[in-house]
Scaffold this motif. Structure first.
Motif, PDB file in Angstrom:
ATOM      1  N   TYR A  46      36.637  -6.353 -14.008  1.00 16.45           N
ATOM      2  CA  TYR A  46      35.895  -5.388 -14.818  1.00 16.45           C
ATOM      3  C   TYR A  46      35.605  -5.885 -16.224  1.00 16.45           C
ATOM      4  O   TYR A  46      34.588  -5.536 -16.807  1.00 16.45           O
ATOM      5  CB  TYR A  46      36.657  -4.057 -14.908  1.00 16.45           C
ATOM      6  CG  TYR A  46      36.501  -3.225 -13.662  1.00 16.45           C
ATOM      7  CD1 TYR A  46      35.264  -2.732 -13.276  1.00 16.45           C
ATOM      8  CD2 TYR A  46      37.596  -2.946 -12.859  1.00 16.45           C
ATOM      9  CE1 TYR A  46      35.112  -1.974 -12.136  1.00 16.45           C
ATOM     10  CE2 TYR A  46      37.462  -2.188 -11.710  1.00 16.45           C
ATOM     11  CZ  TYR A  46      36.208  -1.703 -11.355  1.00 16.45           C
ATOM     12  OH  TYR A  46      36.072  -0.968 -10.217  1.00 16.45           O
ATOM     13  N   PHE A  47      36.488  -6.701 -16.793  1.00 12.65           N
ATOM     14  CA  PHE A  47      36.338  -7.101 -18.182  1.00 12.65           C
ATOM     15  C   PHE A  47      35.925  -8.556 -18.388  1.00 12.65           C
ATOM     16  O   PHE A  47      35.893  -9.024 -19.510  1.00 12.65           O
ATOM     17  CB  PHE A  47      37.636  -6.829 -18.948  1.00 12.65           C
ATOM     18  CG  PHE A  47      37.924  -5.359 -19.050  1.00 12.65           C
ATOM     19  CD1 PHE A  47      37.152  -4.543 -19.849  1.00 12.65           C
ATOM     20  CD2 PHE A  47      38.969  -4.802 -18.330  1.00 12.65           C
ATOM     21  CE1 PHE A  47      37.408  -3.179 -19.938  1.00 12.65           C
ATOM     22  CE2 PHE A  47      39.251  -3.450 -18.409  1.00 12.65           C
ATOM     23  CZ  PHE A  47      38.451  -2.639 -19.212  1.00 12.65           C
ATOM     24  N   SER A  48      35.589  -9.281 -17.330  1.00 11.20           N
ATOM     25  CA  SER A  48      35.156 -10.666 -17.500  1.00 11.20           C
ATOM     26  C   SER A  48      33.686 -10.686 -17.919  1.00 11.20           C
ATOM     27  O   SER A  48      32.888  -9.836 -17.533  1.00 11.20           O
ATOM     28  CB  SER A  48      35.346 -11.458 -16.207  1.00 11.20           C
ATOM     29  OG  SER A  48      34.523 -10.917 -15.185  1.00 11.20           O
ATOM     30  N   VAL A  49      33.356 -11.661 -18.757  1.00  6.36           N
ATOM     31  CA  VAL A  49      31.992 -11.813 -19.234  1.00  6.36           C
ATOM     32  C   VAL A  49      31.479 -13.163 -18.749  1.00  6.36           C
ATOM     33  O   VAL A  49      32.122 -14.183 -18.929  1.00  6.36           O
ATOM     34  CB  VAL A  49      31.944 -11.755 -20.775  1.00  6.36           C
ATOM     35  CG1 VAL A  49      30.539 -11.994 -21.290  1.00  6.36           C
ATOM     36  CG2 VAL A  49      32.471 -10.404 -21.253  1.00  6.36           C
ATOM     37  N   ASP A  50      30.325 -13.144 -18.150  1.00  2.00           N
ATOM     38  CA  ASP A  50      29.724 -14.368 -17.647  1.00  2.00           C
ATOM     39  C   ASP A  50      29.192 -15.190 -18.823  1.00  2.00           C
ATOM     40  O   ASP A  50      28.705 -14.642 -19.809  1.00  2.00           O
ATOM     41  CB  ASP A  50      28.589 -14.013 -16.696  1.00  2.00           C
ATOM     42  CG  ASP A  50      28.105 -15.199 -15.893  1.00  2.00           C
ATOM     43  OD1 ASP A  50      28.618 -16.306 -16.115  1.00  2.00           O
ATOM     44  OD2 ASP A  50      27.223 -14.992 -15.032  1.00  2.00           O
ATOM     45  N   ALA A  51      29.265 -16.504 -18.726  1.00  4.19           N
ATOM     46  CA  ALA A  51      28.808 -17.374 -19.804  1.00  4.19           C
ATOM     47  C   ALA A  51      27.293 -17.248 -20.022  1.00  4.19           C
ATOM     48  O   ALA A  51      26.803 -17.484 -21.118  1.00  4.19           O
ATOM     49  CB  ALA A  51      29.174 -18.824 -19.495  1.00  4.19           C
ATOM     50  N   ARG A  52      26.570 -16.867 -18.998  1.00  8.15           N
ATOM     51  CA  ARG A  52      25.117 -16.711 -19.129  1.00  8.15           C
ATOM     52  C   ARG A  52      24.740 -15.429 -19.856  1.00  8.15           C
ATOM     53  O   ARG A  52      23.589 -15.210 -20.177  1.00  8.15           O
ATOM     54  CB  ARG A  52      24.486 -16.732 -17.744  1.00  8.15           C
ATOM     55  CG  ARG A  52      24.634 -18.084 -17.061  1.00  8.15           C
ATOM     56  CD  ARG A  52      24.144 -18.024 -15.655  1.00  8.15           C
ATOM     57  NE  ARG A  52      25.164 -17.294 -14.874  1.00  8.15           N
ATOM     58  CZ  ARG A  52      25.033 -16.923 -13.637  1.00  8.15           C
ATOM     59  NH1 ARG A  52      23.924 -17.174 -12.998  1.00  8.15           N
ATOM     60  NH2 ARG A  52      25.995 -16.299 -13.013  1.00  8.15           N
ATOM     61  N   PHE A  53      25.700 -14.561 -20.100  1.00  9.50           N
ATOM     62  CA  PHE A  53      25.429 -13.292 -20.780  1.00  9.50           C
ATOM     63  C   PHE A  53      24.852 -13.508 -22.173  1.00  9.50           C
ATOM     64  O   PHE A  53      23.922 -12.837 -22.582  1.00  9.50           O
ATOM     65  CB  PHE A  53      26.722 -12.473 -20.861  1.00  9.50           C
ATOM     66  CG  PHE A  53      26.568 -11.180 -21.592  1.00  9.50           C
ATOM     67  CD1 PHE A  53      25.924 -10.107 -21.003  1.00  9.50           C
ATOM     68  CD2 PHE A  53      27.080 -11.029 -22.874  1.00  9.50           C
ATOM     69  CE1 PHE A  53      25.785  -8.913 -21.682  1.00  9.50           C
ATOM     70  CE2 PHE A  53      26.949  -9.840 -23.563  1.00  9.50           C
ATOM     71  CZ  PHE A  53      26.289  -8.773 -22.946  1.00  9.50           C
ATOM     72  N   PHE A  54      25.392 -14.491 -22.892  1.00  9.65           N
ATOM     73  CA  PHE A  54      24.939 -14.749 -24.248  1.00  9.65           C
ATOM     74  C   PHE A  54      23.718 -15.619 -24.222  1.00  9.65           C
ATOM     75  O   PHE A  54      22.925 -15.704 -25.040  1.00  9.65           O
ATOM     76  CB  PHE A  54      26.050 -15.420 -25.060  1.00  9.65           C
ATOM     77  CG  PHE A  54      27.266 -14.530 -25.191  1.00  9.65           C
ATOM     78  CD1 PHE A  54      27.220 -13.390 -25.953  1.00  9.65           C
ATOM     79  CD2 PHE A  54      28.439 -14.833 -24.535  1.00  9.65           C
ATOM     80  CE1 PHE A  54      28.322 -12.571 -26.074  1.00  9.65           C
ATOM     81  CE2 PHE A  54      29.552 -14.033 -24.648  1.00  9.65           C
ATOM     82  CZ  PHE A  54      29.488 -12.900 -25.418  1.00  9.65           C
TER      83      PHE A  54
END
Length: 54
Positions: A46-54
């Protein structure tokens, strides 16, 4: 004396039971499913952020 063999859950190859990892694919040989593992996996999903997000 014969060694006990176990089958890898990932690649289905047989290897000695005393190995911690499959010598063919590297999969961990004893996946223990505990409450803490389930909790960690749920929270990290639930709390992981993908590197492509930024």
């Amino acid at each position: 004396m014969r060694k006990k063999l176990t089958t890898c859950a990932n690649c289905e190859q047989k290897f000695a039971e005393d190995f911690q990892f499959c010598p063919y694919c590297g999969q961990k040989s004893n996946e223990d499913l505990t409450l803490s593992v389930l909790f960690y996996n749920t929270i990290s999903n639930y709390f992981s952020v993908d590197a492509r997000f930024f």
